[in-house]
Design a protein around this motif. Structure first.
Motif, PDB file in Angstrom:
ATOM      1  N   CYS A  59       0.826  -1.223   0.000  1.00  0.00           N
ATOM      2  CA  CYS A  59       0.000   0.000   0.000  1.00  0.00           C
ATOM      3  C   CYS A  59       0.852   1.261   0.000  1.00  0.00           C
ATOM      4  O   CYS A  59       0.399   2.314  -0.464  1.00  0.00           O
ATOM      5  CB  CYS A  59      -0.961  -0.008   1.185  1.00  0.00           C
ATOM      6  SG  CYS A  59      -0.154   0.068   2.814  1.00  0.00           S
ATOM      7  N   SER A  60       2.084   1.180   0.505  1.00  0.00           N
ATOM      8  CA  SER A  60       2.941   2.363   0.529  1.00  0.00           C
ATOM      9  C   SER A  60       3.307   2.831  -0.870  1.00  0.00           C
ATOM     10  O   SER A  60       3.607   4.008  -1.086  1.00  0.00           O
ATOM     11  CB  SER A  60       4.227   2.062   1.309  1.00  0.00           C
ATOM     12  OG  SER A  60       3.939   1.491   2.565  1.00  0.00           O
ATOM     13  N   LYS A  61       3.294   1.899  -1.829  1.00  0.00           N
ATOM     14  CA  LYS A  61       3.633   2.228  -3.217  1.00  0.00           C
ATOM     15  C   LYS A  61       2.426   2.715  -4.013  1.00  0.00           C
ATOM     16  O   LYS A  61       2.573   3.220  -5.118  1.00  0.00           O
ATOM     17  CB  LYS A  61       4.229   0.999  -3.912  1.00  0.00           C
ATOM     18  CG  LYS A  61       5.645   0.662  -3.488  1.00  0.00           C
ATOM     19  CD  LYS A  61       6.662   1.544  -4.178  1.00  0.00           C
ATOM     20  CE  LYS A  61       6.821   1.191  -5.644  1.00  0.00           C
ATOM     21  NZ  LYS A  61       7.763   2.096  -6.340  1.00  0.00           N
ATOM     22  N   ALA A  62       1.234   2.531  -3.461  1.00  0.00           N
ATOM     23  CA  ALA A  62       0.015   2.925  -4.171  1.00  0.00           C
ATOM     24  C   ALA A  62      -0.295   4.392  -3.920  1.00  0.00           C
ATOM     25  O   ALA A  62      -0.050   4.925  -2.830  1.00  0.00           O
ATOM     26  CB  ALA A  62      -1.162   2.062  -3.726  1.00  0.00           C
ATOM     27  N   THR A  63      -0.840   5.053  -4.930  1.00  0.00           N
ATOM     28  CA  THR A  63      -1.331   6.419  -4.721  1.00  0.00           C
ATOM     29  C   THR A  63      -2.648   6.364  -3.959  1.00  0.00           C
ATOM     30  O   THR A  63      -3.299   5.314  -3.884  1.00  0.00           O
ATOM     31  CB  THR A  63      -1.555   7.139  -6.059  1.00  0.00           C
ATOM     32  OG1 THR A  63      -2.561   6.433  -6.805  1.00  0.00           O
ATOM     33  CG2 THR A  63      -0.269   7.213  -6.872  1.00  0.00           C
ATOM     34  N   MET A  64      -3.065   7.472  -3.415  1.00  0.00           N
ATOM     35  CA  MET A  64      -4.295   7.490  -2.645  1.00  0.00           C
ATOM     36  C   MET A  64      -5.512   7.014  -3.451  1.00  0.00           C
ATOM     37  O   MET A  64      -6.316   6.220  -2.949  1.00  0.00           O
ATOM     38  CB  MET A  64      -4.553   8.881  -2.063  1.00  0.00           C
ATOM     39  CG  MET A  64      -5.670   8.889  -1.028  1.00  0.00           C
ATOM     40  SD  MET A  64      -6.046  10.547  -0.416  1.00  0.00           S
ATOM     41  CE  MET A  64      -6.945  11.228  -1.808  1.00  0.00           C
ATOM     42  N   PRO A  65      -5.705   7.475  -4.697  1.00  0.00           N
ATOM     43  CA  PRO A  65      -6.860   6.961  -5.451  1.00  0.00           C
ATOM     44  C   PRO A  65      -6.823   5.446  -5.628  1.00  0.00           C
ATOM     45  O   PRO A  65      -7.872   4.797  -5.628  1.00  0.00           O
ATOM     46  CB  PRO A  65      -6.737   7.682  -6.806  1.00  0.00           C
ATOM     47  CG  PRO A  65      -5.985   8.921  -6.512  1.00  0.00           C
ATOM     48  CD  PRO A  65      -5.004   8.537  -5.443  1.00  0.00           C
ATOM     49  N   GLU A  66      -5.623   4.865  -5.750  1.00  0.00           N
ATOM     50  CA  GLU A  66      -5.524   3.419  -5.969  1.00  0.00           C
ATOM     51  C   GLU A  66      -5.993   2.640  -4.747  1.00  0.00           C
ATOM     52  O   GLU A  66      -6.783   1.701  -4.868  1.00  0.00           O
ATOM     53  CB  GLU A  66      -4.084   3.054  -6.345  1.00  0.00           C
ATOM     54  CG  GLU A  66      -3.724   3.497  -7.754  1.00  0.00           C
ATOM     55  CD  GLU A  66      -2.248   3.349  -8.084  1.00  0.00           C
ATOM     56  OE1 GLU A  66      -1.932   3.171  -9.277  1.00  0.00           O
ATOM     57  OE2 GLU A  66      -1.392   3.426  -7.170  1.00  0.00           O
ATOM     58  N   TRP A  67      -5.512   3.005  -3.552  1.00  0.00           N
ATOM     59  CA  TRP A  67      -5.971   2.226  -2.397  1.00  0.00           C
ATOM     60  C   TRP A  67      -7.397   2.597  -1.977  1.00  0.00           C
ATOM     61  O   TRP A  67      -8.097   1.779  -1.384  1.00  0.00           O
ATOM     62  CB  TRP A  67      -4.997   2.287  -1.228  1.00  0.00           C
ATOM     63  CG  TRP A  67      -4.599   3.596  -0.639  1.00  0.00           C
ATOM     64  CD1 TRP A  67      -3.446   4.272  -0.844  1.00  0.00           C
ATOM     65  CD2 TRP A  67      -5.336   4.376   0.318  1.00  0.00           C
ATOM     66  NE1 TRP A  67      -3.408   5.425  -0.094  1.00  0.00           N
ATOM     67  CE2 TRP A  67      -4.550   5.513   0.636  1.00  0.00           C
ATOM     68  CE3 TRP A  67      -6.576   4.226   0.942  1.00  0.00           C
ATOM     69  CZ2 TRP A  67      -4.975   6.496   1.536  1.00  0.00           C
ATOM     70  CZ3 TRP A  67      -7.004   5.203   1.837  1.00  0.00           C
ATOM     71  CH2 TRP A  67      -6.207   6.317   2.121  1.00  0.00           C
TER      72      TRP A  67
END
Length: 540
Positions: free
Chosen positions: A274-282
């Protein structure tokens, strides 16, 4: 629904709403600028989900309240979020060996949280194993549970499903689906897991229908098979398959392909890396589930932005750009109360002397090491350095001509690879030695790949990539090519990037760079690195 946060906390939480609005502004800018239709559609999709989350149309408004409170560092009562009435017995053998150990305690905490749990997994600490255990425990508790396993990367989804499939029998395997398919670059340990690909299930549906009602199926095929006018599984059939399977693996950006207004929500969404995901992605994943498990490590790299995305970011206000680049995950992991977060502390990947450095520099000395020291600690982690008057990049060249590659470091790596190949041959080990060569810069990556083409080692598998792209992977031997020996070292001196680079190697990590230059940088982790053994030094 009862509020879990006191009314006094709602004013500070406005800061998260403002951050959402920053993202909305940014996504609108991207949509306006993007010429490629596929990319435009991706950002339009993200915008829809971000707007929905802001408007509270997601599955659980408790998520909105918790994330807003954590973002603003507002205290709230966690007692109504946790159910400690259940007892959990380990399912996987690794947890059965130590059912009272720290690792299984984190599983119990994750299971007890009814809405949101944050699980930090430092390098090599078995977060994929933890994900599998949470899935197995959830299915044991509720055999009809619908579970979403997702990530920003295909490889993380692939690894989780592959690992989970080894705990399933044939009947249980039939409840899984990977949309659309496993990545060609993923090495699957269970070949049977390929049967859960949506493309395979798609073919089974049509073949079964064709056997039973050939005339009707033929007519339906003509009318429906190409309805979406896309390659692969048609969306209408993908949604149907998702509705009839319990454990779904899909990347964050493809979740919408499986969801419509009639779709049943998931009982649990697990968002890996999740640290690699942008906010819209998670947010897309969190929005479709009643409970969410965020798995990642905010001490490693944040989301990356392509050149077009970076150009759009530069048009925003400076504070907006910084907030978006830094992401939300670091902030919410740091601010979360202990009741709704946990950390895996035993690393299984690295030799203890490598792991000790990682632990002391990046994790306050808290990591424990499962492996025994079987490699000479004076030889497996240190510098392949050089003395030179040459500068990389050359400051005399115009800025647009300053290419960030370093031929000296490439030659050092080439010579060391030759020695390793000879040593591996003499060891009579029939298994190929897995080697990774990583670097901060794409130009050096390209030059290293050209060097690899000149080699002819049949006992060695060599992967070359940037540090950022290699996050989540590992190799027995890792070379880290620093490249730069003048100018600023801030880019690769970022503690999160160094953490990723240094924690990929299982037995050996070779640091290839100008040790004298790096020692002069005012960066703590680099200063600590320069105190490691010098394994070789050449004059150039």
């Amino acid at each position: 629904m009862d509020n879990i946060i006191t009314d006094e906390g709602f004013m500070p939480q406005a800061s998260f709403l403002r951050h959402i609005d920053d993202w909305i502004e940014y996504l609108c800018l991207l949509i306006e600028r993007m010429e490629e239709q596929r990319e435009k559609v991706k950002y339009q999709r993200q915008l829809r989900w971000v707007l929905g989350f802001r408007q509270g149309t997601n599955c659980s408004l408790i998520h909105n309240n918790i994330i807003a409170a954590l973002y603003a560092n507002v205290e709230f009562d966690t007692t109504r979020l946790i159910d400690n009435s259940n007892t959990y017995i380990p399912i996987q053998d690794c947890y059965k060996k130590d059912p009272q150990g720290h690792a299984f305690k984190q599983i119990e905490k994750a299971m007890a949280c009814e809405s949101l749990f944050l699980l930090q997994g430092p390098p090599g600490t078995g977060k994929t194993t933890a994900i599998v255990e949470v899935v197995l425990q959830t299915l044991k508790q509720n055999p009809n549970a619908r579970i979403l396993i997702t990530s920003e990367t295909h490889v993380a989804v692939d690894n989780a499903l592959d690992r989970l499939s080894r705990e399933f029998n044939e009947e249980s395997l039939s409840m899984m689906m990977r949309y659309q398919k496993f990545s060609d670059s993923t090495e699957l340990e269970n070949p049977l897991v390929k049967d859960v690909e949506a493309s395979t299930l798609h073919d089974k549906v049509w073949n079964t229908a064709l056997e039973r009602t050939p005339i009707l199926t033929g007519k339906l095929w003509e009318r429906l098979a190409k309805l979406d006018n896309r390659e692969g599984v048609p969306r209408w059939l993908a949604r149907n398959l998702a509705d009839t399977h319990q454990v779904i693996g899909v990347t964050c950006n493809q979740i919408e392909h499986l969801i419509d207004e009639c779709s049943q929500s998931f009982d649990l969404a697990i968002i890996d890396e999740c640290s690699k995901a942008t906010m819209p992605e998670w947010i897309m994943a969190m929005s479709v589930a009643q409970k969410c498990l965020l798995v990642g490590d905010h001490k490693q790299l944040p989301p990356t932005f392509c050149s077009e995305e970076s150009d759009a970011l530069s048009e925003l206000e400076g504070y907006q750009e910084k907030l978006i680049r830094d992401g939300v995950i670091d902030r919410i992991f740091t601010n979360a109360p202990q009741e709704i977060k946990g950390t895996l502390l035993t690393q299984f990947r690295m030799q203890p002397n490598i792991g000790d450095f990682i632990s002391k520099e990046f994790y306050n000395g808290e990591l424990l090491h499962y492996q025994q020291q079987i490699v000479d600690p004076s030889l497996n982690f240190g510098w392949l350095t050089y003395d030179t008057q040459q500068l990389f990049p050359n400051p005399r060249l115009p800025k647009d001509k300053r290419v960030l590659n370093n031929k000296i470091e490439i030659e050092i790596i080439k010579q060391k690879l030759t020695l390793l190949a000879a040593e591996h041959s003499s060891s009579l080990n029939s298994k190929a030695l897995d080697v990774a060569i990583i670097t901060p810069y794409k130009a050096q990556k390209k030059a290293l790949k050209k060097m690899r083409e000149q080699l002819n080692f049949n006992n060695m598998l060599i992967e070359i990539d940037t540090v950022d792209a290699f996050q989540g992977k590992e190799a027995s031997v890792v070379f880290f090519s620093f490249v730069r020996n003048n100018g600023s070292a801030q880019f690769y001196g970022d503690a999160r990037r160094l953490n990723v680079a240094l924690s990929r190697g299982k037995s050996h990590v070779y640091l290839v760079g100008d040790c004298q230059y790096l020692g002069k940088q005012n960066i703590n982790a680099l200063s600590s690195l320069t105190k490691l053994n010098t394994l070789s030094r050449v004059e150039c």
